[in-house]
Motif scaffolding. Structure first.
Motif, PDB file in Angstrom:
ATOM      1  N   UNK A  30       0.873  -1.579  -0.169  1.00  0.00           N
ATOM      2  CA  UNK A  30       0.139   0.375   0.412  1.00  0.00           C
ATOM      3  C   UNK A  30       0.731   1.031   0.014  1.00  0.00           C
ATOM      4  N   UNK A  31       0.676   2.013  -0.957  1.00  0.00           N
ATOM      5  CA  UNK A  31       1.077   3.511  -1.104  1.00  0.00           C
ATOM      6  C   UNK A  31       0.541   4.267  -0.837  1.00  0.00           C
ATOM      7  N   UNK A  32       0.843   5.635  -0.886  1.00  0.00           N
ATOM      8  CA  UNK A  32       0.344   7.193  -0.812  1.00  0.00           C
ATOM      9  C   UNK A  32      -0.538   6.968  -2.899  1.00  0.00           C
ATOM     10  N   UNK A  33      -0.153   6.290  -3.340  1.00  0.00           N
ATOM     11  CA  UNK A  33      -1.619   6.630  -4.479  1.00  0.00           C
ATOM     12  C   UNK A  33      -1.718   5.301  -5.221  1.00  0.00           C
ATOM     13  N   UNK A  34      -1.651   3.888  -4.263  1.00  0.00           N
ATOM     14  CA  UNK A  34      -1.270   3.132  -5.629  1.00  0.00           C
ATOM     15  C   UNK A  34      -2.020   1.754  -4.250  1.00  0.00           C
ATOM     16  N   UNK A  35      -2.471   0.578  -5.051  1.00  0.00           N
ATOM     17  CA  UNK A  35      -2.174   0.133  -3.329  1.00  0.00           C
ATOM     18  C   UNK A  35      -2.441  -1.553  -4.610  1.00  0.00           C
ATOM     19  N   UNK A  51      -4.934  -0.523  -7.569  1.00  0.00           N
ATOM     20  CA  UNK A  51      -5.570   0.479  -7.392  1.00  0.00           C
ATOM     21  C   UNK A  51      -4.762   1.463  -7.512  1.00  0.00           C
ATOM     22  N   UNK A  52      -4.421   2.308  -8.262  1.00  0.00           N
ATOM     23  CA  UNK A  52      -3.955   3.423  -8.969  1.00  0.00           C
ATOM     24  C   UNK A  52      -4.761   4.904  -8.252  1.00  0.00           C
ATOM     25  N   UNK A  53      -4.858   6.206  -7.756  1.00  0.00           N
ATOM     26  CA  UNK A  53      -5.028   7.324  -7.890  1.00  0.00           C
ATOM     27  C   UNK A  53      -4.580   7.917  -9.768  1.00  0.00           C
ATOM     28  N   UNK A  54      -5.697   8.390  -9.783  1.00  0.00           N
ATOM     29  CA  UNK A  54      -5.976   8.907 -11.202  1.00  0.00           C
ATOM     30  C   UNK A  54      -6.114  10.743 -10.883  1.00  0.00           C
ATOM     31  N   UNK A  55      -5.359  11.858 -11.810  1.00  0.00           N
ATOM     32  CA  UNK A  55      -5.492  12.968 -11.942  1.00  0.00           C
ATOM     33  C   UNK A  55      -5.358  13.269  -9.965  1.00  0.00           C
ATOM     34  N   UNK A  56      -3.823  13.062  -9.921  1.00  0.00           N
ATOM     35  CA  UNK A  56      -3.277  13.298  -8.680  1.00  0.00           C
ATOM     36  C   UNK A  56      -4.054  14.852  -8.192  1.00  0.00           C
ATOM     37  N   UNK A  57      -4.269  15.377  -7.074  1.00  0.00           N
ATOM     38  CA  UNK A  57      -4.765  16.892  -6.673  1.00  0.00           C
ATOM     39  C   UNK A  57      -5.339  17.019  -7.391  1.00  0.00           C
ATOM     40  N   UNK A  61      -9.694  14.051  -8.925  1.00  0.00           N
ATOM     41  CA  UNK A  61      -9.104  12.522  -8.590  1.00  0.00           C
ATOM     42  C   UNK A  61     -10.255  11.337  -8.550  1.00  0.00           C
ATOM     43  N   UNK A  62      -9.915  10.114  -8.896  1.00  0.00           N
ATOM     44  CA  UNK A  62     -10.568   9.078  -8.787  1.00  0.00           C
ATOM     45  C   UNK A  62      -9.289   7.957  -8.778  1.00  0.00           C
ATOM     46  N   UNK A  63     -10.201   6.840  -8.320  1.00  0.00           N
ATOM     47  CA  UNK A  63      -9.489   6.017  -8.157  1.00  0.00           C
ATOM     48  C   UNK A  63      -9.880   4.612  -9.102  1.00  0.00           C
ATOM     49  N   UNK A  64      -8.632   3.496  -9.409  1.00  0.00           N
ATOM     50  CA  UNK A  64      -9.435   3.248 -10.543  1.00  0.00           C
ATOM     51  C   UNK A  64      -8.702   1.696 -10.318  1.00  0.00           C
ATOM     52  N   UNK A  65      -9.557   0.874  -9.682  1.00  0.00           N
ATOM     53  CA  UNK A  65      -8.806  -0.377  -9.475  1.00  0.00           C
ATOM     54  C   UNK A  65      -8.806  -1.570 -10.506  1.00  0.00           C
ATOM     55  N   UNK A  66      -8.764  -2.650 -10.630  1.00  0.00           N
ATOM     56  CA  UNK A  66      -8.801  -3.742 -11.279  1.00  0.00           C
ATOM     57  C   UNK A  66      -8.815  -4.895 -10.544  1.00  0.00           C
ATOM     58  N   UNK A  67      -9.386  -5.933 -10.720  1.00  0.00           N
ATOM     59  CA  UNK A  67      -9.326  -7.004  -9.605  1.00  0.00           C
ATOM     60  C   UNK A  67     -10.002  -8.500 -10.503  1.00  0.00           C
ATOM     61  N   UNK A  68      -9.862  -9.240  -9.312  1.00  0.00           N
ATOM     62  CA  UNK A  68     -10.722 -10.395  -9.580  1.00  0.00           C
ATOM     63  C   UNK A  68     -10.418 -11.155  -8.345  1.00  0.00           C
ATOM     64  N   UNK A  69     -11.481 -11.601  -7.540  1.00  0.00           N
ATOM     65  CA  UNK A  69     -11.736 -12.865  -6.785  1.00  0.00           C
ATOM     66  C   UNK A  69     -13.005 -14.303  -7.048  1.00  0.00           C
ATOM     67  N   UNK A  70     -12.227 -15.252  -6.335  1.00  0.00           N
ATOM     68  CA  UNK A  70     -13.010 -16.297  -6.716  1.00  0.00           C
ATOM     69  C   UNK A  70     -13.816 -17.442  -5.803  1.00  0.00           C
ATOM     70  N   UNK A  71     -14.247 -18.290  -5.711  1.00  0.00           N
ATOM     71  CA  UNK A  71     -15.090 -18.376  -4.623  1.00  0.00           C
ATOM     72  C   UNK A  71     -15.162 -20.338  -5.342  1.00  0.00           C
ATOM     73  N   UNK A  72     -15.646 -21.393  -4.150  1.00  0.00           N
ATOM     74  CA  UNK A  72     -16.801 -22.151  -4.487  1.00  0.00           C
ATOM     75  C   UNK A  72     -17.420 -22.399  -3.967  1.00  0.00           C
ATOM     76  N   UNK A  73     -19.123 -22.354  -4.852  1.00  0.00           N
ATOM     77  CA  UNK A  73     -20.181 -22.043  -4.566  1.00  0.00           C
ATOM     78  C   UNK A  73     -20.327 -23.895  -3.760  1.00  0.00           C
TER      79      UNK A  73
END
Length: 103
Positions: A30-35, A51-57, A61-73
C-alpha cells in the motif's frame, strides 16, 4: 429422552460447523497513490486487486481498481469474477454472470 434429543441436536450442529480455513497466501503493498493485494485460502477463495489514484491533486481525483476474486460455490464449481471499478462504476465480468444485450 431429553438427553437423546440434545445429543442429536449437538451432533447435527457439529456436522454443520464450518471446517478450519487456512490462509495459503497473503500479500499486500500500500502506497500513497496505489495499492495491490492478493490472497488465497484453503477453501478455494482467491482474490487480487491493484488500484491507482488518477488525476492526483485535481478536482477529478479518482481511484481506478482492477482485480478478480474466485470462490467455490455450494455446487462444487469454482466461480471467478474479473472486475474494473473506476469513475464508470463497478464493472464485473464472469462466465456465470448475465450479460446485458447490446443497445
Amino acid at each position: 429422552m431429553k438427553f437423546i434429543i440434545v445429543f442429536v441436536a449437538l451432533f447435527a450442529l457439529a456436522l454443520a460447523a464450518p471446517a478450519e480455513v487456512e490462509i495459503l497466501k497473503s500479500e499486500s503493498d500500500v502506497g500513497p497513490e496505489s495499492f495491490q493485494y492478493a490472497y488465497a485460502t484453503s477453501d478455494g477463495q482467491e482474490a487480487e486487486a491493484q488500484g491507482q489514484l488518477k488525476n492526483v491533486g485535481s478536482e477529478d481525483e479518482a481511484i481506478s481498481v482492477k482485480g478478480s476474486f474466485s470462490f467455490v460455490a455450494d455446487d462444487g464449481q469454482t466461480y471467478t469474477v474479473n472486475y474494473v471499478a473506476d469513475e464508470n462504476g463497478f464493472q464485473p465480468q464472469g462466465a456465470h454472470l448475465p450479460v446485458a444485450p447490446e443497445a
